[in-house]
Design a protein around this motif. Structure first.
Motif, PDB file in Angstrom:
ATOM      1  N   ALA A  49     -41.925 -43.102 -65.475  1.00 34.78           N
ATOM      2  CA  ALA A  49     -42.995 -42.154 -65.778  1.00 34.78           C
ATOM      3  C   ALA A  49     -42.484 -40.717 -65.704  1.00 34.78           C
ATOM      4  CB  ALA A  49     -44.159 -42.356 -64.820  1.00 34.78           C
ATOM      5  N   LEU A  50     -41.643 -40.424 -64.723  1.00 33.19           N
ATOM      6  CA  LEU A  50     -41.085 -39.072 -64.608  1.00 33.19           C
ATOM      7  C   LEU A  50     -40.225 -38.732 -65.818  1.00 33.19           C
ATOM      8  CD1 LEU A  50     -40.183 -38.846 -60.828  1.00 33.19           C
ATOM      9  CD2 LEU A  50     -41.827 -37.444 -62.051  1.00 33.19           C
ATOM     10  N   ASN A  51     -39.442 -39.696 -66.293  1.00 27.82           N
ATOM     11  CA  ASN A  51     -38.628 -39.458 -67.486  1.00 27.82           C
ATOM     12  C   ASN A  51     -39.489 -39.233 -68.725  1.00 27.82           C
ATOM     13  OD1 ASN A  51     -36.153 -39.597 -66.209  1.00 27.82           O
ATOM     14  ND2 ASN A  51     -35.997 -41.811 -66.454  1.00 27.82           N
ATOM     15  N   LEU A  64     -48.806 -32.963 -65.441  1.00 32.32           N
ATOM     16  CA  LEU A  64     -48.853 -34.322 -64.896  1.00 32.32           C
ATOM     17  C   LEU A  64     -47.575 -34.663 -64.136  1.00 32.32           C
ATOM     18  CD1 LEU A  64     -50.611 -36.640 -67.478  1.00 32.32           C
ATOM     19  CD2 LEU A  64     -51.429 -35.820 -65.301  1.00 32.32           C
ATOM     20  N   GLU A  65     -46.441 -34.120 -64.575  1.00 30.72           N
ATOM     21  CA  GLU A  65     -45.179 -34.367 -63.871  1.00 30.72           C
ATOM     22  C   GLU A  65     -45.245 -33.794 -62.451  1.00 30.72           C
ATOM     23  OE1 GLU A  65     -40.389 -33.508 -64.366  1.00 30.72           O
ATOM     24  OE2 GLU A  65     -41.824 -32.467 -65.653  1.00 30.72           O
ATOM     25  N   LYS A  66     -45.769 -32.587 -62.348  1.00 36.64           N
ATOM     26  CA  LYS A  66     -45.913 -31.942 -61.043  1.00 36.64           C
ATOM     27  C   LYS A  66     -46.881 -32.731 -60.153  1.00 36.64           C
ATOM     28  CE  LYS A  66     -46.507 -27.265 -59.313  1.00 36.64           C
ATOM     29  NZ  LYS A  66     -46.854 -25.885 -59.668  1.00 36.64           N
ATOM     30  N   LEU A  67     -47.953 -33.245 -60.760  1.00 37.81           N
ATOM     31  CA  LEU A  67     -48.939 -34.036 -60.020  1.00 37.81           C
ATOM     32  C   LEU A  67     -48.337 -35.349 -59.533  1.00 37.81           C
ATOM     33  CD1 LEU A  67     -51.975 -34.086 -59.233  1.00 37.81           C
ATOM     34  CD2 LEU A  67     -52.346 -35.404 -61.302  1.00 37.81           C
ATOM     35  N   LEU A  68     -47.513 -35.986 -60.363  1.00 39.46           N
ATOM     36  CA  LEU A  68     -46.863 -37.237 -59.981  1.00 39.46           C
ATOM     37  C   LEU A  68     -45.882 -37.010 -58.830  1.00 39.46           C
ATOM     38  CD1 LEU A  68     -46.391 -40.231 -60.462  1.00 39.46           C
ATOM     39  CD2 LEU A  68     -44.818 -39.642 -62.289  1.00 39.46           C
ATOM     40  N   PHE A  90     -45.269 -47.404 -58.502  1.00 41.27           N
ATOM     41  CA  PHE A  90     -45.732 -47.378 -59.883  1.00 41.27           C
ATOM     42  C   PHE A  90     -47.052 -46.629 -59.947  1.00 41.27           C
ATOM     43  CE2 PHE A  90     -47.814 -50.956 -58.029  1.00 41.27           C
ATOM     44  CZ  PHE A  90     -49.022 -51.091 -58.688  1.00 41.27           C
ATOM     45  N   VAL A  91     -47.410 -46.174 -61.146  1.00 41.25           N
ATOM     46  CA  VAL A  91     -48.661 -45.452 -61.354  1.00 41.25           C
ATOM     47  C   VAL A  91     -49.770 -46.493 -61.420  1.00 41.25           C
ATOM     48  CG1 VAL A  91     -49.926 -43.870 -62.838  1.00 41.25           C
ATOM     49  CG2 VAL A  91     -47.459 -43.630 -62.599  1.00 41.25           C
ATOM     50  N   LYS A  92     -50.492 -46.627 -60.319  1.00 41.05           N
ATOM     51  CA  LYS A  92     -51.519 -47.658 -60.219  1.00 41.05           C
ATOM     52  C   LYS A  92     -52.757 -47.282 -61.030  1.00 41.05           C
ATOM     53  CE  LYS A  92     -53.555 -50.515 -56.645  1.00 41.05           C
ATOM     54  NZ  LYS A  92     -53.581 -50.774 -55.201  1.00 41.05           N
ATOM     55  N   GLU A  93     -53.126 -46.021 -60.945  1.00 43.16           N
ATOM     56  CA  GLU A  93     -54.340 -45.577 -61.641  1.00 43.16           C
ATOM     57  C   GLU A  93     -54.187 -44.104 -61.977  1.00 43.16           C
ATOM     58  OE1 GLU A  93     -59.023 -44.858 -60.479  1.00 43.16           O
ATOM     59  OE2 GLU A  93     -57.807 -46.165 -59.231  1.00 43.16           O
ATOM     60  N   ILE A  94     -54.603 -43.741 -63.172  1.00 43.13           N
ATOM     61  CA  ILE A  94     -54.655 -42.327 -63.543  1.00 43.13           C
ATOM     62  C   ILE A  94     -55.954 -42.120 -64.310  1.00 43.13           C
ATOM     63  CG2 ILE A  94     -53.219 -42.676 -65.603  1.00 43.13           C
ATOM     64  CD1 ILE A  94     -52.149 -39.822 -65.081  1.00 43.13           C
ATOM     65  N   ARG A  95     -56.754 -41.172 -63.819  1.00 44.81           N
ATOM     66  CA  ARG A  95     -58.083 -40.978 -64.373  1.00 44.81           C
ATOM     67  C   ARG A  95     -58.231 -39.507 -64.762  1.00 44.81           C
ATOM     68  NH1 ARG A  95     -60.526 -43.180 -60.282  1.00 44.81           N
ATOM     69  NH2 ARG A  95     -61.087 -41.245 -59.287  1.00 44.81           N
ATOM     70  N   VAL A  96     -58.711 -39.258 -65.968  1.00 47.52           N
ATOM     71  CA  VAL A  96     -58.945 -37.897 -66.447  1.00 47.52           C
ATOM     72  C   VAL A  96     -60.444 -37.739 -66.689  1.00 47.52           C
ATOM     73  CG1 VAL A  96     -58.415 -36.195 -68.209  1.00 47.52           C
ATOM     74  CG2 VAL A  96     -56.684 -37.847 -67.547  1.00 47.52           C
ATOM     75  N   ASP A  97     -61.071 -36.860 -65.932  1.00 44.79           N
ATOM     76  CA  ASP A  97     -62.507 -36.611 -66.063  1.00 44.79           C
ATOM     77  C   ASP A  97     -62.728 -35.191 -66.556  1.00 44.79           C
ATOM     78  OD1 ASP A  97     -63.073 -39.129 -64.904  1.00 44.79           O
ATOM     79  OD2 ASP A  97     -62.784 -38.280 -62.915  1.00 44.79           O
TER      80      ASP A  97
END
Length: 135
Positions: A49-51, A64-68, A90-97
């Protein structure tokens, strides 16, 4: 606290130890644009995900990279004895509201005005560890 309640609380606390999250509030990007980038990393391993985010040329990917990276640091703070590489995060959940909107007026013909909605969003990113590798 009763014995059953304490056992349940301990079980919940142990389950939360494998998960860490980070939030980004009032990001001045429209939710639609942010979701395009968020969909790329949903369910991916953290290194992958970072790559993806590093080499994506959209503006939202930098945020999003900074947030990860923040979510990974939060996981490390919770699990000081564990190693990030061996945990297989791993990125289990990502939610954009959708967030609040700034409403602006743009002049239109014949003395009218059109409303411009400058949208913002809130992103919640949850990082989880594979429980198979942890003892």
């Amino acid at each position: 606290m009763g014995s059953r309640k304490k056992q349940m609380a301990d079980a919940i606390k142990e389950a939360k130890k494998h998960v860490a999250f980070a939030k980004l509030n009032n990001c001045p990007t429209s939710p639609r644009k942010m979701r395009l980038v968020a969909d790329l990393v949903r369910g991916e391993k953290v290194e992958n995900a970072l790559n993806i985010l590093k080499f994506n040329n959209k503006e939202a990917s930098g945020r999003l990279e900074k947030l990860l990276l923040s979510a990974i640091a939060n996981w490390q703070a919770k699990n000081e004895d564990a190693d990030v590489e061996s945990a297989e995060l791993f990125v289990k959940e990502i939610r954009v509201d959708g967030g609040s909107m700034l409403k602006r007026l743009r002049p239109a013909p014949q003395g009218r005005a059109h409303r411009i909605r400058k949208r913002s969003n809130h992103v919640t990113l949850v990082v989880g560890a594979n429980n198979n590798t942890q003892a």
